[in-house]
Design a protein around this motif. Structure first.
Motif, PDB file in Angstrom:
ATOM      1  N   ALA A 231     -27.392 -35.229  -1.036  1.00  0.00           N
ATOM      2  CA  ALA A 231     -26.294 -36.169  -0.785  1.00  0.00           C
ATOM      3  C   ALA A 231     -25.158 -35.559   0.017  1.00  0.00           C
ATOM      4  N   SER A 232     -24.854 -34.284  -0.207  1.00  0.00           N
ATOM      5  CA  SER A 232     -23.722 -33.662   0.484  1.00  0.00           C
ATOM      6  C   SER A 232     -24.151 -32.724   1.613  1.00  0.00           C
ATOM      7  N   THR A 233     -25.450 -32.634   1.861  1.00  0.00           N
ATOM      8  CA  THR A 233     -25.925 -31.669   2.860  1.00  0.00           C
ATOM      9  C   THR A 233     -26.805 -32.283   3.942  1.00  0.00           C
ATOM     10  N   ALA A 234     -27.095 -33.570   3.871  1.00  0.00           N
ATOM     11  CA  ALA A 234     -28.069 -34.195   4.777  1.00  0.00           C
ATOM     12  C   ALA A 234     -27.443 -34.532   6.126  1.00  0.00           C
ATOM     13  N   TYR A 235     -26.984 -33.501   6.828  1.00  0.00           N
ATOM     14  CA  TYR A 235     -26.510 -33.687   8.203  1.00  0.00           C
ATOM     15  C   TYR A 235     -27.713 -33.870   9.124  1.00  0.00           C
ATOM     16  N   GLN A 236     -27.537 -34.678  10.153  1.00  0.00           N
ATOM     17  CA  GLN A 236     -28.615 -34.919  11.098  1.00  0.00           C
ATOM     18  C   GLN A 236     -28.127 -34.561  12.495  1.00  0.00           C
ATOM     19  N   ASP A 237     -28.611 -33.433  12.996  1.00  0.00           N
ATOM     20  CA  ASP A 237     -28.210 -32.928  14.308  1.00  0.00           C
ATOM     21  C   ASP A 237     -29.116 -33.513  15.387  1.00  0.00           C
ATOM     22  N   ALA A 238     -28.547 -33.731  16.559  1.00  0.00           N
ATOM     23  CA  ALA A 238     -29.324 -34.265  17.679  1.00  0.00           C
ATOM     24  C   ALA A 238     -28.608 -33.923  18.977  1.00  0.00           C
ATOM     25  N   VAL A 239     -29.321 -34.130  20.079  1.00  0.00           N
ATOM     26  CA  VAL A 239     -28.764 -33.983  21.419  1.00  0.00           C
ATOM     27  C   VAL A 239     -28.797 -35.355  22.087  1.00  0.00           C
ATOM     28  N   ILE A 240     -27.709 -35.691  22.743  1.00  0.00           N
ATOM     29  CA  ILE A 240     -27.633 -36.989  23.412  1.00  0.00           C
ATOM     30  C   ILE A 240     -28.516 -36.980  24.658  1.00  0.00           C
ATOM     31  N   GLY A 421     -18.985 -33.559   3.007  1.00  0.00           N
ATOM     32  CA  GLY A 421     -19.878 -32.417   2.889  1.00  0.00           C
ATOM     33  C   GLY A 421     -19.211 -31.166   2.365  1.00  0.00           C
ATOM     34  N   ILE A 422     -18.158 -31.314   1.546  1.00  0.00           N
ATOM     35  CA  ILE A 422     -17.496 -30.147   0.959  1.00  0.00           C
ATOM     36  C   ILE A 422     -18.329 -29.703  -0.246  1.00  0.00           C
ATOM     37  N   GLN A 423     -18.787 -28.460  -0.201  1.00  0.00           N
ATOM     38  CA  GLN A 423     -19.612 -27.938  -1.289  1.00  0.00           C
ATOM     39  C   GLN A 423     -18.709 -27.391  -2.390  1.00  0.00           C
ATOM     40  N   GLY A 424     -19.214 -26.495  -3.199  1.00  0.00           N
ATOM     41  CA  GLY A 424     -18.382 -25.921  -4.252  1.00  0.00           C
ATOM     42  C   GLY A 424     -18.699 -26.496  -5.614  1.00  0.00           C
ATOM     43  N   HIS A 452     -16.011 -38.605   1.373  1.00  0.00           N
ATOM     44  CA  HIS A 452     -17.318 -39.112   0.945  1.00  0.00           C
ATOM     45  C   HIS A 452     -18.365 -38.010   1.021  1.00  0.00           C
ATOM     46  N   ASN A 453     -19.371 -38.172   0.197  1.00  0.00           N
ATOM     47  CA  ASN A 453     -20.508 -37.254   0.162  1.00  0.00           C
ATOM     48  C   ASN A 453     -20.094 -35.796   0.020  1.00  0.00           C
ATOM     49  N   ASN A 454     -19.071 -35.570  -0.811  1.00  0.00           N
ATOM     50  CA  ASN A 454     -18.711 -34.217  -1.204  1.00  0.00           C
ATOM     51  C   ASN A 454     -19.438 -33.875  -2.509  1.00  0.00           C
ATOM     52  N   ALA A 455     -19.721 -32.603  -2.717  1.00  0.00           N
ATOM     53  CA  ALA A 455     -20.525 -32.204  -3.868  1.00  0.00           C
ATOM     54  C   ALA A 455     -19.838 -32.546  -5.187  1.00  0.00           C
ATOM     55  N   ARG A 456     -18.509 -32.487  -5.217  1.00  0.00           N
ATOM     56  CA  ARG A 456     -17.794 -32.795  -6.454  1.00  0.00           C
ATOM     57  C   ARG A 456     -16.864 -33.996  -6.241  1.00  0.00           C
ATOM     58  N   HIS A 457     -15.547 -33.767  -6.237  1.00  0.00           N
ATOM     59  CA  HIS A 457     -14.615 -34.892  -6.227  1.00  0.00           C
ATOM     60  C   HIS A 457     -14.202 -35.287  -4.811  1.00  0.00           C
TER      61      HIS A 457
END
Length: 606
Positions: A231-240, A421-424, A452-457
């Motif tokens: 939930a907090s790590t599913a980044y999707q990288d791409a090139v235009i 995407g803040i972990q911790g 949104h989609n931070n690991a905790r609060h």
């Protein structure tokens, strides 16, 4: 090395023509145009030339720029190499790739990138420092790139802090009257999806793709539900591959849905800039604006791979205790990427404005400054539309991590910014109000921000004190724990217009009790999750009730949950139409929640 000699004959004429072409036209970008006039006294020390000086109507002498890569421009007839410390005290063009061991631009000097050019500074053979007391200019035309690369740095040789400021290897230093005139072609730094996307899509429809081009690298931020393992790590990288208005074609298909929730959609970050300050081989470099420097305007610059791990004060972008000298500085559409340290640190530096700045893949609180009283507090700082993204814990971190730490000082503002995407662990969050420091109120203007989609609060407060903090229009969705975790013992916050949607723990976790100006929540909507509002340990006796005025809780297992012990709850709820409070078995027996319906009050106790 000493100052460069001016170039003779045809080369001189060509370079003058290039300079006129480069600097003579209108430039609509934010930063001021480079000053090609020498500083006071420069003409008296300029090297001799067979060409007569050009004199304007005002009798100001114009010194033609030399080519850095022309051997005849240097006193010993050789271009400085990777082992040399080059000193520039006149106008110089970097019109080819070059490498030095160190570079010093004197107050009377300037170095201006032209065309595609890269300067490599090698700390393995010299100090690896670039010290700017004059002007360093990187303003590429569209389709070209200006790059400054640090290599060969050994971070174990860094002292860190103030002690090593003049000796630590491998950094870019603005000092004295030094100006970093860095301004790339405009790009929208980040935008949001305008329409949901699903796995398999190779097109994104976004709000604004202005300035985006084929070949740009982008990333789509996570949007999965909080119970998803990524939930907090599913980044999707791409090139235009292509841009058609605000439709962006990608070189690969999405692997995860990016549908968000209830119309709340994720961000798309552009990770490409045409002015790049970066680390090559070796440990990371850093950028420091010294206390002796002044106002700066930077735009559309990437700081890549900077910030050595766990070295105090060696950050990708660090304003070090400039005080009032930094007032009026602006930083637009900057990108800090892949830092082993914090990202943006306007430490003890007042009146700075940061707009559309993105920190992505960094270690430690991304937007931050040292805690404490003067000279650490920063005043009148503005973070507008800033993004803290993919932030991981620094070595030795325990319970705290934040995208934005809202530190001490007066008149500070954060608006329309995003933490994602803040972990911790434990009390990590997108936005954090830490313990109150001894200088400056620590009261921020906080409006229109999203977590949104931070690991905790989504947001975390841990303060005590009587001053009122007003938090307005905050949206928290798909965070792993609560949308808002509010401590510490007693304080006076006024949260208003909260939208807390499908967070893993629920809407609000309430540690603190109310004092003085009152702890209040106005117009709160909680949708989804295990609980709407939940109280937990109170470590001090209450002074006055906590108030909710306008509370809507839907699609939640337990809308109101009383878990206070040690000291009791005292909560008034107005404009609420929902189930009564449910108390834990060990809730304090003197706790009381009062549901107000006009003149009628219904009290609930364990």
């Amino acid at each position: 090395m000493r100052r460069p000699l001016m170039v003779m004959g045809a080369l001189l004429v060509a370079l003058v023509a290039a300079a006129v072409a480069l600097w003579g036209g209108d430039d609509a970008r934010e930063a001021s145009s480079p000053d090609t006039s020498p500083s006071t006294g420069a003409s008296a020390t300029a090297p001799a030339s067979s060409a007569p000086p050009t004199t304007s109507a005002s009798t100001t002498t114009v010194v033609p720029p030399s080519s850095f890569c022309d051997p005849t421009a240097w006193p010993d007839g050789a271009v400085p190499g990777p082992s040399d410390e080059a000193v520039i005290d006149g106008p110089v063009l970097l019109d080819c790739d070059a490498g030095v061991g160190a570079l010093r631009i004197a107050a009377s000097g300037s170095l201006t990138w032209v065309g595609d050019a890269e300067l490599v500074v090698d700390a393995a053979r010299s100090t690896g420092r670039v010290e700017v007391m004059g002007r360093l200019t990187m303003r590429p035309e569209p389709g070209t790139r200006h790059v400054l690369t640090f290599t060969g740095i050994d971070a174990s040789q860094m002292v860190g802090g103030d002690d090593g400021m003049m000796s630590d290897p491998g950094g870019l230093h603005a000092m004295g009257s030094g100006v970093l005139d860095l301004d790339g072609p405009d790009r929208t730094a980040w935008t949001r999806l305008a329409e949901p996307a699903v796995a398999g899509d190779r097109e994104l429809v976004v709000d604004d793709a202005s300035g985006w081009r084929s070949g740009d690298e982008i990333t789509l931020t996570p949007a999965l539900p909080p119970d998803h393992p990524e939930a907090s790590t599913a980044y999707q990288d791409a090139v235009i591959e292509a841009v058609r208005g605000d439709v962006v074609e990608l070189d690969r298909a999405l692997t995860h849905d990016a549908a968000g929730v209830d119309g709340l959609l994720p961000e798309v970050l552009n990770l490409t800039r045409d002015v790049v300050i970066r680390t090559g081989d070796g440990d990371p470099g850093y950028v420091t604006f010294h206390p002796t420097s002044g106002v700066q305007q930077l735009a559309d610059v990437a700081f890549v791979g900077l910030g050595p791990e766990d070295v105090q004060g060696r950050y990708p972008v660090h304003l070090h205790q400039l005080g009032e000298a930094s007032r009026g500085s602006t930083f637009d559409r900057l990108l800090v990427l892949d830092s082993s340290n914090r990202a943006i640190v306007p430490h003890g530096s007042h009146g700075t404005v940061w707009t559309d700045v993105v920190a992505h893949r960094v270690s430690g609180d991304a937007f931050w400054w040292d805690r404490g009283d003067e000279p650490h507090a920063s005043h009148d700082t503005v973070w507008h539309r800033a993004v803290a993204s993919a932030v991981t814990e620094a070595e030795g971190a325990r319970f705290r991590l934040a995208g934005f730490e809202l530190g001490s000082g007066d008149g500070n503002v954060i608006t329309e910014s995003v933490a994602v995407g803040i972990q911790g662990r434990a009390d990590s969050s997108g936005f954090e109000w830490p313990e109150v420091q001894t200088r400056g109120t620590g009261v921020w203007t906080f409006e229109g921000n999203v977590a949104h989609n931070n690991a905790r609060h989504g947001a975390f407060v841990w303060q005590n004190g009587p001053l009122e903090h007003v938090v307005t229009d905050f949206v928290a969705w798909h965070n792993g724990s609560f949308g808002v975790s509010h401590g510490a013992y007693r304080n006076a916050y006024h949260w208003q217009e909260l939208e807390l949607v499908h967070n893993g723990g629920g809407g609000i976790l309430l540690h603190a009790l109310s004092r003085d100006a009152g702890l209040r929540f106005t117009d709160v909507e909680v949708r989804g999750g295990p609980t709407g509002v939940r109280t937990t340990t109170h470590n001090q006796p209450l002074i006055q009730p906590t108030t909710f005025d306008g509370l809507v809780v839907t699609d939640v297992d337990v809308p109101l949950s009383g878990g206070a012990h040690v000291h009791p709850d005292s909560i008034d709820v107005h404009r609420y139409d929902g189930p009564p409070v449910v108390f834990d078995e060990d809730a304090h027996r003197d706790s009381e929640w009062r549901i107000h319906d006009g003149d009628e009050v219904q009290a609930f106790r364990p």
